[in-house]
Design an enzyme around this catalytic site. Structure first.
Site, mmCIF file in Angstrom:
data_model
loop_
_atom_site.group_PDB
_atom_site.id
_atom_site.type_symbol
_atom_site.label_atom_id
_atom_site.label_comp_id
_atom_site.label_asym_id
_atom_site.label_seq_id
_atom_site.Cartn_x
_atom_site.Cartn_y
_atom_site.Cartn_z
ATOM 1 N N LYS A 216 -3.754 -10.690 -6.886
ATOM 2 C CA LYS A 216 -5.072 -11.060 -6.332
ATOM 3 C C LYS A 216 -6.161 -10.130 -6.872
ATOM 4 O O LYS A 216 -5.881 -8.973 -7.217
ATOM 5 C CB LYS A 216 -5.058 -11.059 -4.801
ATOM 6 C CG LYS A 216 -5.096 -9.700 -4.170
ATOM 7 C CD LYS A 216 -5.447 -9.758 -2.679
ATOM 8 C CE LYS A 216 -5.537 -8.307 -2.195
ATOM 9 N NZ LYS A 216 -5.870 -8.092 -0.835
ATOM 10 N N LYS B 54 0.829 -1.209 0.000
ATOM 11 C CA LYS B 54 0.000 0.000 0.000
ATOM 12 C C LYS B 54 0.858 1.250 0.000
ATOM 13 O O LYS B 54 0.498 2.259 -0.598
ATOM 14 C CB LYS B 54 -0.957 -0.012 1.191
ATOM 15 C CG LYS B 54 -2.068 -1.016 1.010
ATOM 16 C CD LYS B 54 -3.265 -0.712 1.879
ATOM 17 C CE LYS B 54 -4.378 -1.708 1.590
ATOM 18 N NZ LYS B 54 -5.416 -1.712 2.602
ATOM 19 N N LYS C 162 -10.669 -5.176 -4.625
ATOM 20 C CA LYS C 162 -11.786 -4.251 -4.826
ATOM 21 C C LYS C 162 -11.316 -2.840 -5.108
ATOM 22 O O LYS C 162 -12.081 -2.020 -5.591
ATOM 23 C CB LYS C 162 -12.778 -4.309 -3.662
ATOM 24 C CG LYS C 162 -12.225 -4.124 -2.274
ATOM 25 C CD LYS C 162 -13.390 -4.199 -1.276
ATOM 26 C CE LYS C 162 -13.054 -4.848 0.036
ATOM 27 N NZ LYS C 162 -12.054 -4.152 0.820
HETATM 28 P P1 TYM Z 1 -10.754 -6.879 2.758
HETATM 29 O O1 TYM Z 1 -11.859 -5.896 2.816
HETATM 30 O O2 TYM Z 1 -9.613 -6.572 1.882
HETATM 31 O O3 TYM Z 1 -11.329 -8.278 2.360
HETATM 32 C C1 TYM Z 1 -12.447 -8.887 3.015
HETATM 33 C C2 TYM Z 1 -12.224 -10.389 3.055
HETATM 34 O O4 TYM Z 1 -12.093 -10.876 1.725
HETATM 35 C C3 TYM Z 1 -10.884 -11.619 1.591
HETATM 36 N N1 TYM Z 1 -10.361 -11.398 0.242
HETATM 37 C C4 TYM Z 1 -10.129 -12.381 -0.627
HETATM 38 N N2 TYM Z 1 -10.262 -13.703 -0.557
HETATM 39 C C5 TYM Z 1 -9.947 -14.420 -1.655
HETATM 40 N N3 TYM Z 1 -9.493 -13.869 -2.800
HETATM 41 C C6 TYM Z 1 -9.328 -12.540 -2.933
HETATM 42 N N4 TYM Z 1 -8.902 -12.017 -4.058
HETATM 43 C C7 TYM Z 1 -9.651 -11.725 -1.812
HETATM 44 N N5 TYM Z 1 -9.623 -10.393 -1.587
HETATM 45 C C8 TYM Z 1 -10.049 -10.217 -0.323
HETATM 46 C C9 TYM Z 1 -9.958 -11.033 2.648
HETATM 47 O O5 TYM Z 1 -8.941 -11.942 3.009
HETATM 48 C C10 TYM Z 1 -10.915 -10.754 3.774
HETATM 49 O O6 TYM Z 1 -11.138 -11.915 4.540
HETATM 50 N N6 TYM Z 1 -8.285 -5.752 6.898
HETATM 51 C C11 TYM Z 1 -9.386 -6.541 6.406
HETATM 52 C C12 TYM Z 1 -10.702 -6.201 7.107
HETATM 53 C C13 TYM Z 1 -10.640 -6.366 8.582
HETATM 54 C C14 TYM Z 1 -10.712 -7.601 9.284
HETATM 55 C C15 TYM Z 1 -10.589 -7.250 10.642
HETATM 56 C C16 TYM Z 1 -10.838 -8.925 8.880
HETATM 57 C C17 TYM Z 1 -10.522 -5.355 9.476
HETATM 58 N N7 TYM Z 1 -10.468 -5.889 10.723
HETATM 59 C C18 TYM Z 1 -10.618 -8.226 11.651
HETATM 60 C C19 TYM Z 1 -10.871 -9.906 9.884
HETATM 61 C C20 TYM Z 1 -10.754 -9.534 11.242
HETATM 62 C C21 TYM Z 1 -9.553 -6.233 4.926
HETATM 63 O O7 TYM Z 1 -9.199 -5.161 4.466
HETATM 64 O O8 TYM Z 1 -10.242 -7.169 4.225
#
Ligand code: TYM
Length: 332
Positions: free
Chosen positions: A195, A112, A198
């Site tokens: 990957k 990032k 979004k």
């Molecule tokens: P985020 O918003 O990037 O993604 C949400 C969830 O989706 C999963 N994910 C994926 N899984 C498979 N393939 C992909 N291409 C892919 N892109 C995203 C992520 O692994 C995630 O599970 N920091 C976290 C949000 C968060 C969080 C937490 C999660 C904040 N606090 C506490 C668990 C526990 C995030 O930005 O996820």
């Protein structure tokens, strides 16, 4: 006693098929058997520049997508992170226990920081500490996430250890990551070595949960495939086709082997057309439900407030113990 599950998604861009397959699909399967909390990480979203109105709207939009994808606000506690102030309170206390060197090693921070050269703020750096606070506040046993969050969960587990070394045991539960065997890392459609994200600048790289049928067909049609013509799962040599097979397998319930057999002698184009239909069948009703929910923002707001109240009662029990333990005066 049911085990506690916690997970969330950062409110940036549009939720993708990667988020669904890697995380939200699992969340919906867990809601009947576990005590589940799912939240909208809007504070995490502030680590990159956000238009205030867009951020607020997107929080509603993500919430409506959670519901449309099948998360039930009666079975789960669903809430926005910023509506429960204990997240930032615990985050500060944990920040004071986190070595700078540890945060420096975080892959996501490095990525990032490279992407947002003009805005490498301290929040981007301490992002995983806020994540640890999210998890530890609710004494979560299991955290269902995609592969990319593994390192952050390791930090969370190490923070439990640092806290215990300093203050003794018994305050936080040690959480375990829950990462699926298939689909934990769905790849970009145009560049299957990255990957699916979004916040990717190129919309063609992802399928959004709320894409319409035409967009879905178009994006799969233009998805990068590999040299050769055989439809075979081989991540090293056929990253594009393997990614398509993974998506197909999770959404159809067929194994990869079954799919390979079905497509013997067929072309990549056949696979893409069929896969687009499978995705449209899955996401079409989701989009209809989403559109309906978005017409009633007051209802969404009301559900969010109810969710936050339930979450706060749980979070407060932990933060009270933490305040007592670390030597802060009681506030109420
Ligand atoms: P985020 O918003 O990037 O993604 C949400 C969830 O989706 C999963 N994910 C994926 N899984 C498979 N393939 C992909 N291409 C892919 N892109 C995203 C992520 O692994 C995630 O599970 N920091 C976290 C949000 C968060 C969080 C937490 C999660 C904040 N606090 C506490 C668990 C526990 C995030 O930005 O996820």
């Amino acid at each position: 006693m049911k085990k506690t599950i916690l997970s969330g998604s950062t409110v940036t861009g549009d939720l993708t098929l990667g988020n669904y397959i890697g995380a939200i699909n699992t969340w919906t399967q867990l809601q009947d058997e576990y005590d589940c909390l799912y939240f909208l990480a809007d504070l995490h979203a502030l680590t990159v520049h956000q238009d205030p109105e867009v951020l607020r709207k997107r929080t509603h939009s993500f919430f409506a997508q959670y519901l449309a994808l099948g998360l039930d606000p009666k079975k789960n506690i669903i809430f926005a992170q910023s509506q429960v102030p204990q997240h930032t309170e615990l985050s500060w206390i944990l920040t004071c226990l986190t070595p700078m060197g540890y945060l420096n090693r975080m892959t996501q921070f490095k990525e990032k920081a490279e992407k947002h050269v003009k805005n490498i703020n301290a929040g981007l750096f301490t992002y995983p500490v806020l994540m640890a606070a999210d998890i530890l506040l609710y004494q979560a046993d299991l955290v269902p996430v995609g592969e990319d969050q593994k390192q952050h969960l390791e930090l969370c587990r190490d923070l439990v250890g640092y806290f215990e070394n300093r203050y003794g045991k018994g305050i936080f539960k040690m959480p375990e990551p829950m990462i699926g065997k298939t689909g934990a890392r769905i790849m970009s459609l145009q560049d299957p070595t990255k990957k699916m994200s979004k916040s990717d600048e190129n919309d063609k790289n992802r399928i959004s949960i709320i894409d319409d049928a035409k967009a879905i067909e178009k994006k799969f049609k233009s998805a990068a495939t590999d040299s050769g013509s055989e439809i075979k799962y081989d991540v090293e040599n056929k990253a594009g086709v393997s990614n398509l097979l993974t998506i197909y397998s999770v959404l159809s319930g067929k194994t990869i082997e079954q799919l390979e057999n079905e497509y013997v002698g067929k072309m990549y184009g056949h696979l893409k057309v069929d896969l687009a239909q499978v995705v449209i069948q899955k996401l079409g009703p989701v989009k209809d439900k989403y559109d309906d929910l978005m017409k009633n923002r007051d209802y969404l707001d009301q559900l969010l407030v109810e969710g936050a109240e339930r979450a706060e009662a749980r979070a407060e029990a932990t933060i009270k113990k933490v305040y007592d333990t670390v030597g802060l005066v009681r506030r109420r």
